[in-house]
Scaffold this motif. Structure first.
Motif, mmCIF file in Angstrom:
data_model
loop_
_atom_site.group_PDB
_atom_site.id
_atom_site.type_symbol
_atom_site.label_atom_id
_atom_site.label_comp_id
_atom_site.label_asym_id
_atom_site.label_seq_id
_atom_site.Cartn_x
_atom_site.Cartn_y
_atom_site.Cartn_z
ATOM 1 N N ILE A 1 0.838 -1.210 0.000
ATOM 2 C CA ILE A 1 0.000 0.000 0.000
ATOM 3 C C ILE A 1 0.872 1.259 0.000
ATOM 4 N N GLY A 2 2.173 1.065 -0.210
ATOM 5 C CA GLY A 2 3.073 2.196 -0.356
ATOM 6 C C GLY A 2 3.616 2.758 0.937
ATOM 7 N N LYS A 3 3.562 1.970 2.006
ATOM 8 C CA LYS A 3 4.094 2.434 3.282
ATOM 9 C C LYS A 3 5.294 1.584 3.687
ATOM 10 N N ALA A 4 6.076 2.117 4.622
ATOM 11 C CA ALA A 4 7.295 1.439 5.050
ATOM 12 C C ALA A 4 7.030 0.636 6.320
ATOM 13 N N PRO A 5 7.170 -0.692 6.250
ATOM 14 C CA PRO A 5 6.999 -1.510 7.459
ATOM 15 C C PRO A 5 8.018 -1.123 8.524
ATOM 16 N N GLY A 6 7.539 -0.975 9.736
ATOM 17 C CA GLY A 6 8.428 -0.620 10.837
ATOM 18 C C GLY A 6 8.547 0.867 11.066
ATOM 19 N N ARG A 7 8.354 1.652 10.023
ATOM 20 C CA ARG A 7 8.430 3.108 10.164
ATOM 21 C C ARG A 7 7.039 3.722 10.101
ATOM 22 N N ASP A 8 6.315 3.471 8.996
ATOM 23 C CA ASP A 8 4.965 4.023 8.857
ATOM 24 C C ASP A 8 3.934 3.192 9.617
ATOM 25 N N ILE A 9 4.093 1.884 9.567
ATOM 26 C CA ILE A 9 3.197 0.975 10.291
ATOM 27 C C ILE A 9 4.059 -0.052 11.020
ATOM 28 N N ALA A 10 3.925 -0.086 12.333
ATOM 29 C CA ALA A 10 4.676 -1.048 13.145
ATOM 30 C C ALA A 10 4.009 -2.419 13.078
ATOM 31 N N VAL B 1 12.605 -8.536 5.898
ATOM 32 C CA VAL B 1 13.114 -7.167 5.796
ATOM 33 C C VAL B 1 11.930 -6.208 5.863
ATOM 34 N N PRO B 2 11.805 -5.467 6.983
ATOM 35 C CA PRO B 2 12.646 -5.538 8.180
ATOM 36 C C PRO B 2 12.347 -6.802 8.988
ATOM 37 N N SER B 3 13.278 -7.177 9.850
ATOM 38 C CA SER B 3 13.040 -8.332 10.716
ATOM 39 C C SER B 3 11.881 -8.010 11.657
ATOM 40 N N ILE B 4 11.084 -9.027 11.955
ATOM 41 C CA ILE B 4 9.812 -8.805 12.649
ATOM 42 C C ILE B 4 9.959 -8.971 14.157
ATOM 43 N N ALA B 5 9.521 -7.966 14.892
ATOM 44 C CA ALA B 5 9.505 -8.036 16.355
ATOM 45 C C ALA B 5 8.525 -9.126 16.783
#
Length: 232
Positions: free
Chosen positions: A156-165, A179-183
């Protein structure tokens, strides 16, 4: 009966929900049984079987608290199904209780079901996140669905970890290679396996009594929750 027919002398049973099973069924088990991550009745004679659990409720509580402490107020929950009665229902109950504690009841409507399937998690979350751009975090009840969530955020055009945790539960090894590694909160599987093995052998040889033990999950912070709400 299957156990008698196949001369089984010990059994490990994973998952399930036996909370409504009458006590006499547990009292008449024909061999030592260890229930692992199983929902069991609260009022049983616990000397008739063994159980090994992870602290599901407490860990799920920590999942949600972690997101809230980072400032997230619009959190989507990725679950298997609303009618799931396994230990994943216990996790869902913890999510609900934490949200109510923080007066975030509106998040209880932010629920996406995926039936433990990665492709369904991706498809359903992609649509939901598109329709609800206010979502800033996803709390996944199981790692098996988390890669689908990661891809949905990206698509959806967002950055995992930055825009949506994104935070998850189980500690599957592959979470560290995304990528990114998942908490995620990791179940201590090696310790659990060793304990179950030793206990079952001891029970089968009449050298040990039935035991009930709860292991504690460990937090793997990784990279998918590095941002805070409103950072993007």
């Amino acid at each position: 009966m299957y156990i008698d027919k196949h001369n089984i002398t010990g059994m490990v049973y994973f998952g399930g929900n036996f909370s409504e099973i009458p006590a006499q069924y547990f009292q008449s088990l024909p061999c030592p049984v260890i229930f692992v991550n199983t929902v069991l009745p609260n009022c049983l004679d616990t000397g008739t079987y063994s159980s090994v659990q992870v602290n599901h409720y407490e860990t799920a509580w920590k999942q949600m608290e972690y997101l809230i402490e980072k400032g997230h107020k619009d959190i989507c929950m990725l679950i298997s199904s609303r009618i799931d009665t396994s230990i994943y229902q216990v996790r869902w109950q913890a999510y609900e209780d934490v949200l109510k504690k923080h007066s975030l009841e509106h998040c209880l409507s932010h629920v996406v079901e995926s039936d433990y399937r990665c492709h369904r998690a991706h498809r359903n979350l992609t649509g939901y996140l598109t329709d609800h751009p206010e979502i800033t975090a996803i709390c996944s009840s199981a790692d098996i669905m988390a890669p689908g969530a990661l891809r949905a955020i990206h698509d959806i055009g967002k950055a995992p970890g930055r825009d949506i945790a994104l935070i998850s539960f189980d500690g599957i090894e592959s979470m560290s290679y995304c990528v990114p590694s998942i908490a995620t909160f990791e179940q201590p599987q090696p310790e659990m396996v060793n304990y179950i093995y030793d206990l079952l052998l001891g029970l089968m040889e009449n050298k040990r009594q039935h035991q009930h033990i709860t292991f504690h999950a460990r937090f793997m912070e990784n990279e998918s929750c590095t941002g805070t709400a409103g950072q993007a």
